[in-house]
Structure formats: structure tokens, C-alpha cells
Design an enzyme around this catalytic site. Structure first.
Site, PDB file in Angstrom:
ATOM      1  N   GLU A 160      18.718  40.488 -28.200  1.00  0.00           N
ATOM      2  CA  GLU A 160      18.440  41.533 -29.175  1.00  0.00           C
ATOM      3  C   GLU A 160      19.441  42.678 -29.121  1.00  0.00           C
ATOM      4  O   GLU A 160      19.502  43.488 -30.045  1.00  0.00           O
ATOM      5  CB  GLU A 160      16.998  42.047 -29.049  1.00  0.00           C
ATOM      6  CG  GLU A 160      16.630  42.577 -27.685  1.00  0.00           C
ATOM      7  CD  GLU A 160      15.925  41.535 -26.825  1.00  0.00           C
ATOM      8  OE1 GLU A 160      16.310  40.340 -26.889  1.00  0.00           O
ATOM      9  OE2 GLU A 160      15.001  41.909 -26.081  1.00  0.00           O
ATOM     10  N   ASN A 161      20.231  42.733 -28.060  1.00  0.00           N
ATOM     11  CA  ASN A 161      21.253  43.773 -28.009  1.00  0.00           C
ATOM     12  C   ASN A 161      22.533  43.378 -28.746  1.00  0.00           C
ATOM     13  O   ASN A 161      23.577  43.996 -28.548  1.00  0.00           O
ATOM     14  CB  ASN A 161      21.556  44.190 -26.556  1.00  0.00           C
ATOM     15  CG  ASN A 161      21.922  43.025 -25.682  1.00  0.00           C
ATOM     16  OD1 ASN A 161      21.293  41.975 -25.732  1.00  0.00           O
ATOM     17  ND2 ASN A 161      22.955  43.186 -24.874  1.00  0.00           N
TER      18      ASN A 161
END
Lengths: 226, 236, 226, 236
Positions: free
Chosen positions: A53-54
Site C-alpha cells: 500500500e505504500n
């Protein structure tokens, strides 16, 4: 209970079992911790594309010791690599993938899972704890399928699969399936239903260690070959 | 192995049923996926809802699809342009319905649809006919109107370079609506002039990550709509 | 009225006058039509960066005849170029710039402007017209300053500056300043106020051709040197 | 001529007043603008609100700013990480307030703030303590919660390559929150390892267009937070 340590699957066996249920070509987000093991057991002939998700789709394995780039990390802040065909993007785009239902599967750890699929995995609610939620609430709200991978009971022997969560929720009615050391269980309208029992586990034993009714299933009994 | 390439234009649109909603990339001719639209004309689906900034020009591409009486509704910001005669006739006749949306609201509704946001507030159109009948609310002393996310069954878009994982790069202002439409459709179909192996595109430069793309068709030398219109071409 | 054609500014003079009021380094969106002329009269020593809502910041002039790229166009669908330092982006990002208040100035044409700054520039409301709005409503709602550049009256001699617009609105209370062939006027809480009168224009003449009261200003009388 | 370069780290943060809200890019150490944060420590502003995904580690960068008791509120999704001891102490003491926001909601709130969207509905956190007291509404049979756009007075972000117009490229997962924070702050300050002339960056690849950037500082060889922490460094 004296045989507890020999019952069921090891973590690696849990990961291997879970990986078998992921279709070829799936876009998958593996939570920090035990779920990361799944990437080691991709079945022959299948390709999974990992989202972190980063800001990376197409995440690859950890680099050689010392070869890491501090600016190429996963959501657990560990060094990773990027596979051929990877793409970088910013956080709003990354969570648009999550919230918009574009990921096929999220695999998460759990503190508690309720018989209606509620998940608690971010806080014990202890008054002195530092609250930290990260992306878990987004993942369970957005991803098409949510699998929980967890030990069936806590270290002190309390059931993690319960009638209703006592810890603060991550999401309500979001868990599709649980992979524990003792069994694979679907969350159904009727509650937890066995998909498969781990090696040496029978239904009474599973029920004894589960905090909500467990429905039987017509499944073969046994673990994976390894 | 992941390989999203399709063998032909016919194959790539074969399953689009009557009554589908279809987002079509492009701003004017820039980014208009003319070959995919022509394949859709050949395929025959009708009673379509088209979501696109314009309605095409001449009698090729999007205008040709309209002319074949296959589109019963358009959601659009600017349905008239130079050389645009097909839509006006169908609109006046009452065959094709129009939902007129300010261009930025159209873009944001598509982006919201793709990002799992069902509704948002915007200052655009407040006090105008396009906000009539819509819920409004004041934030920080200013009035905003509630708009809803927009999704579609299919998206047809034109890229410049793609890879077999569905990663896409665009050419200049042909980018326009394509990246957001790719996120908002159940099935996103891309035509691209080149389709490369994974790893051939620098991952820092990818505009549309492959997760948003279902099918990729190589169209090595795409037509330019304005040239076809200048030649007086019509399709089919 | 017989001298109407010799009164005031030409279009080019209007564009030059307007350009003088744009600060160096401004990010500017020029509407289709007359506003595009502004780019020809950038004052010495200043740089403006042009935004076109179809996905380009740093738009340059039209290319040589025949050198255009059908995929490098402006909002009016005409071939343009990209200057050094330009950037391409998609439509949601482009209108985030507009709606988010990141552009310094939008210059638009008008059918009508009201004394309270309402703008009508997209539809006459005629029942047989094909409605088409494009990005005008977004521009007036989002950009920091909105300048209108227009002939003072319609081709049939009707005033475009009015008490209240009769055409459907583009935005309510959005116009900051009007540059017409006859005058530069601010929209103030008290209504239209003269900033500058065009060559040969006096206040009674301006008032006669304006559909709402015009407030005088202590300004020098005269056009630009050219 | 447009040239957004600043001469020094001191100059680039000189005007930040007490009480400012500041978005700080980075996810863990990746993308954390350590040199800009250290300049802010030197500058002295206090009573700050920091909007950032984490709260730093060790006693350098963001953690050092907190340790100097200059931050009275953080808006954050994950304020505890390995080697993060400063924030927990200030939080337990009651000096630094925490607004905990799910990571994707934090990203979307920042993106909305920069895009002129005052509020939007999201499915994230429905049924959890983080949705308590918030307006909710059903769309298409599902419950959503209303969240508000987030803006700030300043943004401090770390790029890889920039140009003098303020266009920015990032390095890998150091991109994270920076592009959206750049859109949501009144004044966006970028540190980048290289600052080039306009035209040196391919306009198709630009991640943050210069319109969102006010000041650019070249920091040719930025420190890595994890190395400083491993060395036991503290700032100042």
C-alpha cells in the site's frame, strides 16, 4: 490439550494451504507478519502480483543482505524489490486500488474474528496503548476477498474466533475465510463452517478451541503433503 | 504467466452485451480509440450508454457508433464540436438522451467511481441549472453540491505503449480521461501502438498500472480521426 | 452611436491591457476564442505558464503549419506545443488544479455578466440548442481570479453587462473583473466600478451601453500605448 | 523567469510561523525530508500540527522535532513503529494530541483537500471506533461515512529530481504521500537530490507538476534516517 503442539498445521503449512486458494494472476496484498509467508508458497504455474500500500504493484522478494534500498520498502518498512512489470504510484492512487475493489485478495492477521465476519486486528483497546491503525481498515473495506491467517488461539489459549469481538473493530462483516493452524473455516450466514481440518484435528477439538459454534462440512480430513 | 494481449479487435470486444455502459477515452480526437470503436460497430451491441467528453466528429469513430443508432444515452460535457452533426440530430429526434456534466465534475465522478468513493461535494455548478435538484451543503461558509461516483461496464481507451501486464503509457494530451476511466470500468480494454514484455517500461513512469487493465490489443498504426474526417470517410 | 466603431479598444488592445494585469510567474488558463489573444502580449520580463484543461501545463504557441501532432491539442482542439518545463497529466489531476484553487487566473468570454459577478457563457437557453458546458463551470468555481474578456455589447447592440443574467448561469458571483472594448471594470460589492475607460469613451457613453449602474473611479483616462 | 530554487535550508523554512499545520511526506524513512525537518528544528517554530503517516524513529528527523516539544498535534495513521519512542512518551504525557486516521482515508482526505473537494463518503472504518460520531449514509445498499478534505499551511517533501519550475520526480516507494501533500498545502517546499533546468525532465514522466511547488532546495546527498538511527544519532 497436552498434544496441542503437535496438532494442526505449522505456519508454513498454513501459508502453503492458503496459497492454493489464490487464482493465477491475482492481485494480492499480504499483511505484515504471518501473511507474508504466503509469497514463499506460490503453486507451480501460477503468478500472483503483490501490492504494497505504500505505492508499489509488482513487489518482489527481499533483496540480498546489504543490497536493500531504503527507498524501496514494503508496508512493514522492510527492504523489498520490484519485479519486471512493476509500477510505482502515490498513496491516493494506491488506496484507490484498495478502496475501489481492484485488488483480488487481502490476507491479514487477526486478534479476533467474529462469527459474522467482524475483524479486530489493530488495537486491544487498552487505555495506555498507542493507537495505530495503518491501512487495515481500508483493506477490509475495499478488497474483493479478505482472508485471515492466524493462530487459532492466543498465546494464553483464548479463542480468537468468537461470537462477537471484544476488541475495537477493524471492519464489520468483512472476513470471508479464516486459515488457522487448526482449520480452514468460511464465514457463512450461519457462522463459521469448516472447509478443512488440520492434521490430527477433529471437530470436537476444534469446537473446544473456538468461541462460537462451528458447522461441519463434508471435506476430506488431512493436511497438505509437504 | 500473465498475458493480457488479445489476438484481434473482434475478440477484444466480443462479449460486450446490449445495454452496456461504456466509457470511451479521448478529448476531441486525441486519445479516441477509433479502432476499438469500429470493432464495437462491427460487433453489433446496441442500447449503449456512452460516457465520454465529446460525441465524435464526422462519420467515423464515436460519431459512427452513434449514427448506427446504437447509443441511447450519452454522459458528456461537450457534445457538440466542429464537424459534429450526428449527435445533434439524434438528440433533437429524441433517440439519444443526454446527461450533461461539467467537465471537471465528469472527471471527478469517474475518478471517484474508480476509487470506491460513492459521492463527494464540489463547488462546480452551484447556482446553475446543472445543480438544480441536487443536494447542496455549506462547508466553511461556501455552498457545494453533492455529486456521485460514476462506473461503467467497459472502458475503451487508447494508449501509446503498453506491456503484457496491462501497464500503459500515453502520448501527450491523448492521456486525458483514459487513466481514470481505466479505474472505473469492470472491464478495461486498451489499444496501444506497441505492446512490450514486462520490464520494458520504467516502473517510475507508468501512468496506468496493469491492475486496472483487462485486455490489451496492439494497433500498430492507429488512424487519426481528423484525417478520416477530412477525407470524408464514414464507417462502416 | 455613429462613432461606435472608432470608440474604445481593438481586441488586440484589450488583450494587451489584460496581460498587463497578470503577475510574473502566474499560472493561467485562457478560454477558447478572444482570451487566447492574451498570450501574444506578455509584457517584457514576465513569464506566464499556460494550463489547458485537457492535460498540459506549460502549453506553448501553435506549431508551424503542418507540424502539428493530433495528440497535442488545447481545449479548443487546436494543435499546440509544449514549452520546456511542461508536464502532462490526466483529466482528474487537471481539474484538481482548477477546483483546488491552484491556478492564478482564468480568462473567459461571456454572453452576460451581472453586477454581482454572475457569469453566463455556455448557453442561450434556446430550446433547440445542444447543451454543452465543457470546463467553464469548473474554472469559475475554482480558479483564484476570473477575468472576463468580451465586447461590451452584443452584435445587435444589447448590453452584456447587466443587472441580472437572463441566460443560464455558468457561476454565481464569480467574475472579478471585466475587460471590454470600452472599459476595464471591477465587480465590487456596489456593482460595476470603472478601473479604466477605453480611448474616446466617457462615463455617460459607457453607462448608456451598460445594463447596470456603472460607478466612476479615479483613474487616468486613455488607452494603452501601442 | 521562473526559478523556485532556494539558496539554503534555513531560507526555505524561514517564514514558517508558530502554530502552523505542516504536511510531512514519507512512509517510514522512505521519502522523509530529514534535512528540511532539521532546518525547521533550527528555525524554532512551535505549537505545530504535523500531518504525516508516521511519527519518526530514533531521535532524528520527525522524531527529533517531536522531542523538542514543538508539535502539539499529529494527524497520522500509524504513530508507532520500530525505534519509535518519542511520540509514545509525548502522547502519554498529554503534550501531543493524536488524530488517528485510517491510512487510505488520510491519503484521500489530503487528495480531496488539494482538489477542492470539501468532503466525500468512504466505506473505510464503518462500524469501527474511528467512525463514531461521524455522519454516515447508505449508497447502493451499503453504509459509508463522511470524511473531510485536509489542507495545511506548509508541506515538506523529498523528491529525487526536480527542475526550477518545481516539477518533481521521486524515487521508488519514497513517492508515497508527497505528490498529494504538494497539492494540499498553501506553500510546498521540496528537497531534491538534483535540481535541473526546465526541459531536462521528460514532461510525460513528471509526477508533481510545478504548479504545486513553491520552493525547491537541492540536497545533493540526503541522509538516510535508518542509518542515523543505527548510529544512535540525535538532532540537534
Amino acid at each position: 490439550m497436552s498434544q496441542a503442539t503437535t496438532l494442526g498445521w505449522t505456519r508454513e503449512q498454513m501459508a502453503r494451504r492458503l496459497a492454493q486458494d489464490i487464482a493465477d494472476g491475482s492481485y494480492v496484498n499480504l499483511g505484515i507478519g504471518i501473511p507474508e509467508l504466503v509469497a514463499r508458497f506460490v503453486p507451480e504455474g501460477r503468478t500472483f502480483i503483490y501490492h504494497t500500500e505504500n505505492g508499489l504493484l509488482g513487489m518482489g522478494p527481499s533483496p540480498e543482505e546489504g543490497a536493500g534500498d531504503p527507498e524501496l520498502i514494503n508496508a512493514g518498512k522492510r527492504h523489498v524489490t520490484a519485479n519486471a512489470g512493476a509500477a510505482y504510484f502515490h498513496h491516493a492512487d494506491s488506496f484507490a486500488m484498495i478502496r475501489g475493489g481492484h485488488l483480488d485478495l487481502s490476507v491479514l492477521g487477526a486478534m479476533q474474528v467474529s462469527a459474522t465476519g467482524d475483524l479486530a486486528n489493530w488495537s486491544t483497546g487498552a487505555p495506555d496503548a498507542i493507537p495505530a491503525v495503518g491501512g487495515a481498515m481500508d483493506l477490509v473495506a475495499g478488497v474483493k476477498q479478505v482472508f485471515v491467517m492466524t493462530q487459532h488461539c492466543t498465546k494464553t489459549g483464548d479463542p480468537k474466533l468468537v461470537e462477537a469481538c471484544t476488541y475495537p473493530l477493524t471492519g464489520r462483516g468483512v472476513v470471508d475465510r479464516v486459515y488457522s493452524d487448526l482449520a480452514v473455516l468460511d464465514v457463512t450466514p450461519g457462522g463459521f463452517r469448516v472447509v478443512e481440518l488440520g492434521p490430527g484435528v477433529d471437530l470436537p477439538t476444534l469446537q473446544e478451541r473456538t468461541g462460537a459454534p462451528v458447522l461441519p462440512a463434508e471435506v476430506h480430513h488431512g493436511g497438505t503433503s509437504s | 504467466m500473465i498475458d493480457k494481449r488479445a489476438a484481434s479487435a473482434a475478440e477484444v470486444v466480443a462479449d460486450i452485451p446490449d445495454g452496456s455502459s461504456i466509457m470511451v477515452g479521448g478529448f476531441g480526437e486525441a486519445g479516441s480509440p477509433v479502432e476499438l470503436i469500429h470493432a464495437l460497430i462491427d460487433q453489433g451491441a446496441s442500447n449503449l450508454t456512452i460516457i465520454s467528453n465529446n460525441t465524435g466528429s464526422g462519420e467515423v469513430g464515436l460519431a459512427a457508433l452513434l449514427k448506427e443508432r446504437r447509443v441511447t444515452k450519452v454522459i458528456c460535457s461537450f457534445p457538440k464540436t466542429l464537424n459534429s452533426t450526428v449527435f445533434p440530430e439524434l438528440y433533437r429526434e429524441g433517440f439519444t438522451e443526454l446527461e450533461l456534466v461539467p467537465q471537471g465534475t465528469l472527471a471527478e465522478r469517474i475518478r471517484a467511481g474508480g476509487a470506491g468513493v460513492p459521492a463527494f461535494f464540489t463547488p462546480t455548478a452551484v447556482g446553475t441549472p446543472l445543480a438544480e435538484g441536487k443536494e447542496s451543503r455549506e462547508f466553511h461558509g461556501r455552498e457545494y453540491v453533492l455529486e456521485h461516483g460514476l462506473t461503467a461496464d467497459y472502458a475503451l481507451i487508447k494508449g501509446a505503449t503498453a506491456d503484457t501486464h496491462g501497464n500503459v503509457l500515453y502520448n501527450k494530451t491523448a492521456r486525458n480521461f483514459a487513466p481514470i476511466m481505466a479505474t472505473a470500468a469492470d472491464v478495461t480494454i486498451v489499444q496501444a501502438a506497441r505492446v512490450l514484455e514486462p520490464g520494458a517500461i520504467d516502473p517510475e513512469t507508468i501512468v496506468t498500472p496493469g491492475i486496472f487493465v483487462d485486455r490489451v490489443l496492439e494497433v500498430a498504426d492507429p488512424v487519426h480521426e481528423s484525417r478520416l474526417v477530412a477525407e470524408g470517410a464514414s464507417y462502416p
